[in-house]
Motif scaffolding. Sequence first.
Motif, PDB file in Angstrom:
ATOM      1  N   THR A  19       0.841  -1.202   0.000  1.00 14.32           N
ATOM      2  CA  THR A  19       0.000   0.000   0.000  1.00 14.32           C
ATOM      3  C   THR A  19       0.871   1.246   0.000  1.00 14.32           C
ATOM      4  N   HIS A  67       2.098  -6.058   3.549  1.00 17.40           N
ATOM      5  CA  HIS A  67       1.202  -6.886   4.353  1.00 17.40           C
ATOM      6  C   HIS A  67       1.256  -8.344   3.929  1.00 17.40           C
ATOM      7  N   PHE A  91      -9.948   0.610  -0.966  1.00 11.80           N
ATOM      8  CA  PHE A  91      -9.972   0.899   0.473  1.00 11.80           C
ATOM      9  C   PHE A  91     -11.382   1.126   1.000  1.00 11.80           C
ATOM     10  N   TRP A  96      -9.129  -0.707   7.128  1.00 12.02           N
ATOM     11  CA  TRP A  96      -7.765  -0.201   7.181  1.00 12.02           C
ATOM     12  C   TRP A  96      -7.719   1.048   8.040  1.00 12.02           C
ATOM     13  N   LEU A 106      -3.741  -2.467   6.480  1.00 19.39           N
ATOM     14  CA  LEU A 106      -4.935  -3.306   6.454  1.00 19.39           C
ATOM     15  C   LEU A 106      -5.154  -3.962   7.810  1.00 19.39           C
ATOM     16  N   ASP A 107      -6.315  -3.711   8.406  1.00 19.52           N
ATOM     17  CA  ASP A 107      -6.637  -4.254   9.731  1.00 19.52           C
ATOM     18  C   ASP A 107      -6.629  -5.776   9.761  1.00 19.52           C
TER      19      ASP A 107
END
Length: 162
Positions: A19, A67, A91, A96, A106-107
């Motif tokens: 990202t 990630h 997104f 995120w 990113l969560d």
Amino acid sequence: MVAVDRFTGLLDPPVYVVTAAAHGQRAGCLVGFASQSSLSPVRFVVWLSKVNRTYRVARRAPFLGVHLLRSDQHELARLFGGETGDRVDKFARARWEPRGEGVPVLDDACAWFIGRVEEHADWGDHVGFCLTPVDAAAESLPRGSLLTLGDVTDLRPGHPAP
């Protein structure tokens, strides 16, 4: 180059979502070309396709997010690997949060790091971004739990290969 194709066909490395954020724009894509490149200092290189929107945003970004996904996160891989940010706000469909320098993290990633971009190197149809990690988080996972290149061979890329 059939022998090289056979060689690379034996590999099954993890895939990464990279990202970037720069000048009010966000971007992210699924990449299969990435590797740690130095132990001291720690460096990591991600290679981004020149036809990809993430590449265009990353060229102006001082930091990138890298990630890892769990093997059951095929839909998140499909979003970042099968859609193009030229047409879709990825997104808006992912959980995120902005971290240092606004880099989207990113969560749902099982591990991530933010890396300061040290330099770019042009290697054909991809450009390598050499990163120095500055922040990171990772779950403890058993071996074999990461999403790999072999898991995403069914994805059609958002942009065709050059």
